[in-house]
Design a protein around this motif. Structure first.
Motif, mmCIF file in Angstrom:
data_model
loop_
_atom_site.group_PDB
_atom_site.id
_atom_site.type_symbol
_atom_site.label_atom_id
_atom_site.label_comp_id
_atom_site.label_asym_id
_atom_site.label_seq_id
_atom_site.Cartn_x
_atom_site.Cartn_y
_atom_site.Cartn_z
ATOM 1 N N ALA A 54 0.830 -1.209 0.000
ATOM 2 C CA ALA A 54 0.000 0.000 0.000
ATOM 3 C C ALA A 54 0.860 1.254 0.000
ATOM 4 O O ALA A 54 0.535 2.239 -0.667
ATOM 5 C CB ALA A 54 -0.936 -0.013 1.211
ATOM 6 N N GLN A 55 1.956 1.252 0.742
ATOM 7 C CA GLN A 55 2.867 2.393 0.754
ATOM 8 C C GLN A 55 3.472 2.616 -0.633
ATOM 9 O O GLN A 55 3.543 3.754 -1.118
ATOM 10 C CB GLN A 55 3.981 2.157 1.783
ATOM 11 C CG GLN A 55 3.509 2.168 3.227
ATOM 12 C CD GLN A 55 4.602 1.716 4.188
ATOM 13 O OE1 GLN A 55 5.576 1.078 3.782
ATOM 14 N NE2 GLN A 55 4.438 2.042 5.466
ATOM 15 N N ILE A 56 3.906 1.523 -1.265
ATOM 16 C CA ILE A 56 4.510 1.631 -2.595
ATOM 17 C C ILE A 56 3.511 2.181 -3.600
ATOM 18 O O ILE A 56 3.827 3.087 -4.388
ATOM 19 C CB ILE A 56 5.033 0.254 -3.053
ATOM 20 C CG1 ILE A 56 6.191 -0.202 -2.162
ATOM 21 C CG2 ILE A 56 5.469 0.296 -4.526
ATOM 22 C CD1 ILE A 56 6.565 -1.661 -2.342
ATOM 23 N N GLY A 111 -6.133 -2.719 -6.177
ATOM 24 C CA GLY A 111 -6.339 -4.146 -5.997
ATOM 25 C C GLY A 111 -5.525 -4.972 -6.971
ATOM 26 O O GLY A 111 -4.896 -5.974 -6.591
ATOM 27 N N ALA A 112 -5.517 -4.568 -8.239
ATOM 28 C CA ALA A 112 -4.744 -5.286 -9.257
ATOM 29 C C ALA A 112 -3.244 -5.168 -8.992
ATOM 30 O O ALA A 112 -2.489 -6.143 -9.124
ATOM 31 C CB ALA A 112 -5.084 -4.750 -10.650
ATOM 32 N N PHE A 113 -2.796 -3.968 -8.594
ATOM 33 C CA PHE A 113 -1.377 -3.781 -8.277
ATOM 34 C C PHE A 113 -0.987 -4.629 -7.071
ATOM 35 O O PHE A 113 0.075 -5.276 -7.060
ATOM 36 C CB PHE A 113 -1.081 -2.307 -8.003
ATOM 37 C CG PHE A 113 0.350 -2.049 -7.612
ATOM 38 C CD1 PHE A 113 1.320 -1.894 -8.588
ATOM 39 C CD2 PHE A 113 0.724 -1.986 -6.280
ATOM 40 C CE1 PHE A 113 2.656 -1.669 -8.235
ATOM 41 C CE2 PHE A 113 2.046 -1.764 -5.918
ATOM 42 C CZ PHE A 113 3.012 -1.602 -6.900
ATOM 43 N N HIS A 114 -1.824 -4.643 -6.046
ATOM 44 C CA HIS A 114 -1.538 -5.398 -4.828
ATOM 45 C C HIS A 114 -1.365 -6.877 -5.135
ATOM 46 O O HIS A 114 -0.430 -7.534 -4.642
ATOM 47 C CB HIS A 114 -2.654 -5.198 -3.802
ATOM 48 C CG HIS A 114 -2.368 -5.817 -2.469
ATOM 49 N ND1 HIS A 114 -2.541 -7.161 -2.221
ATOM 50 C CD2 HIS A 114 -1.911 -5.277 -1.310
ATOM 51 C CE1 HIS A 114 -2.212 -7.423 -0.972
ATOM 52 N NE2 HIS A 114 -1.829 -6.300 -0.391
ATOM 53 N N GLU A 115 -2.239 -7.407 -5.965
ATOM 54 C CA GLU A 115 -2.157 -8.830 -6.309
ATOM 55 C C GLU A 115 -0.838 -9.155 -6.997
ATOM 56 O O GLU A 115 -0.171 -10.148 -6.667
ATOM 57 C CB GLU A 115 -3.335 -9.203 -7.207
ATOM 58 C CG GLU A 115 -3.390 -10.669 -7.578
ATOM 59 C CD GLU A 115 -4.597 -11.035 -8.430
ATOM 60 O OE1 GLU A 115 -4.683 -12.189 -8.883
ATOM 61 O OE2 GLU A 115 -5.447 -10.146 -8.644
ATOM 62 N N HIS A 214 -9.563 4.835 2.063
ATOM 63 C CA HIS A 214 -10.612 3.899 1.678
ATOM 64 C C HIS A 214 -10.282 3.171 0.364
ATOM 65 O O HIS A 214 -10.871 2.126 0.068
ATOM 66 C CB HIS A 214 -11.957 4.623 1.572
ATOM 67 C CG HIS A 214 -12.400 5.221 2.883
ATOM 68 N ND1 HIS A 214 -12.890 4.455 3.907
ATOM 69 C CD2 HIS A 214 -12.402 6.493 3.334
ATOM 70 C CE1 HIS A 214 -13.195 5.222 4.935
ATOM 71 N NE2 HIS A 214 -12.903 6.477 4.623
ATOM 72 N N TRP A 215 -9.358 3.734 -0.413
ATOM 73 C CA TRP A 215 -8.918 3.082 -1.644
ATOM 74 C C TRP A 215 -8.272 1.728 -1.382
ATOM 75 O O TRP A 215 -8.169 0.887 -2.294
ATOM 76 C CB TRP A 215 -7.940 3.974 -2.398
ATOM 77 C CG TRP A 215 -6.812 4.510 -1.553
ATOM 78 C CD1 TRP A 215 -6.792 5.699 -0.874
ATOM 79 C CD2 TRP A 215 -5.551 3.879 -1.281
ATOM 80 N NE1 TRP A 215 -5.600 5.849 -0.203
ATOM 81 C CE2 TRP A 215 -4.814 4.751 -0.433
ATOM 82 C CE3 TRP A 215 -4.965 2.673 -1.667
ATOM 83 C CZ2 TRP A 215 -3.544 4.454 0.032
ATOM 84 C CZ3 TRP A 215 -3.692 2.367 -1.208
ATOM 85 C CH2 TRP A 215 -3.007 3.261 -0.369
ATOM 86 N N ILE A 216 -7.834 1.485 -0.159
ATOM 87 C CA ILE A 216 -7.113 0.248 0.163
ATOM 88 C C ILE A 216 -7.963 -0.990 -0.111
ATOM 89 O O ILE A 216 -7.459 -2.008 -0.593
ATOM 90 C CB ILE A 216 -6.629 0.283 1.629
ATOM 91 C CG1 ILE A 216 -5.507 1.301 1.783
ATOM 92 C CG2 ILE A 216 -6.159 -1.113 2.075
ATOM 93 C CD1 ILE A 216 -5.099 1.573 3.218
ATOM 94 N N ASP A 217 -9.238 -0.938 0.183
ATOM 95 C CA ASP A 217 -10.109 -2.098 0.001
ATOM 96 C C ASP A 217 -10.951 -2.026 -1.261
ATOM 97 O O ASP A 217 -11.946 -2.757 -1.393
ATOM 98 C CB ASP A 217 -11.001 -2.303 1.227
ATOM 99 C CG ASP A 217 -10.278 -3.032 2.344
ATOM 100 O OD1 ASP A 217 -9.232 -3.658 2.067
ATOM 101 O OD2 ASP A 217 -10.746 -2.993 3.500
ATOM 102 N N GLN A 218 -10.586 -1.158 -2.183
ATOM 103 C CA GLN A 218 -11.342 -1.064 -3.426
ATOM 104 C C GLN A 218 -10.737 -1.962 -4.503
ATOM 105 O O GLN A 218 -9.595 -2.338 -4.431
ATOM 106 C CB GLN A 218 -11.384 0.380 -3.906
ATOM 107 C CG GLN A 218 -12.183 1.286 -2.972
ATOM 108 C CD GLN A 218 -12.176 2.737 -3.398
ATOM 109 O OE1 GLN A 218 -11.516 3.115 -4.365
ATOM 110 N NE2 GLN A 218 -12.915 3.561 -2.680
#
Length: 218
Positions: A54-56, A111-115, A214-218
């Motif tokens: 999330a920081q990145i 979400g796509a980046f996190h995955e 709130h973008w974290i869980d989107q």
């Protein structure tokens, strides 16, 4: 990879500044800030998403808003702008006590980046190579983490790096001060690419993103 677009020097407001800090007085500068990460850390504590990723992504999303942080040089040494830049980031191998550098394509969809980034960190957590994916793309910028210590100042002394226009970010360990959680962030900037105004704006926009997570869980 789409090519970088050369800057029109006849209309560029920073033409003289670029020339001055590239040739007459080549220099970089660093800025260390304590970001208020209270809401950000609280939201992540209730989420399955990873803090480091999330920081990145937060940093990469702000970097990609502004031309000055997507700058590079053409073969002739003229300034140009990448259409998009991708974060390269460190993954620590505790057995070897070394780190590797990996990179992920920037995606405006967190979400796509996190995955994608989570898969990379898992895959290369035991890597022995410095660059396990091979050479970094030309349109990459660096993010590293120092989660074992906080800091109020951090400077990279980079020899003969006057052609490196991409920003460099270093994250520190959270610090709790009463009810507030602070995140140390050091930003290294080539003065030919950006002035203090631009870096201050980047920090301000990053702070705003952390304050509304709130973008974290989107």
């Amino acid at each position: 990879m789409h090519p970088a677009t050369p800057i029109d020097l006849t209309t560029w407001p920073r033409r003289e500044h670029f020339a001055h800090y590239r040739r007459a007085v080549p220099c970089s500068y660093s800025m260390t800030v304590q970001l208020d990460a209270t809401a950000f850390a609280d939201f992540l504590s209730r989420s399955a998403r990873k803090t480091y990723i999330a920081q990145i992504w937060a940093i990469a999303s702000i970097v990609n808003r502004h031309d000055e942080f997507r700058m590079c040089l053409t073969e002739s040494g003229a300034p140009a702008i990448w259409p998009v830049v991708h974060p390269a980031f460190t993954v620590f191998n505790p057995q070897r006590e070394t780190f590797s550098c990996v990179w992920a394509e920037y995606n405006a969809d967190f979400g796509a980046f996190h995955e994608a980034a989570a898969a990379l960190l898992a895959e290369h957590s035991s890597a022995a190579e410095f660059f396990p994916q091979g050479e970094l793309p030309a349109n990459a910028f660096d993010v590293s983490s120092l989660p074992w210590a906080s800091f109020t100042g951090f400077t990279l002394d980079i020899r003969d790096a006057w052609d490196h226009l991409a920003p460099i970010f270093t994250l520190g360990r959270y610090v709790r001060r009463g009810d507030q959680v602070e995140l140390p962030l050091a930003v290294q900037i080539h003065h030919a690419a950006a002035d203090g105004f631009h870096t201050a704006r980047l920090v301000s926009e990053l702070q705003e993103l952390l304050a509304h997570p709130h973008w974290i869980d989107q």
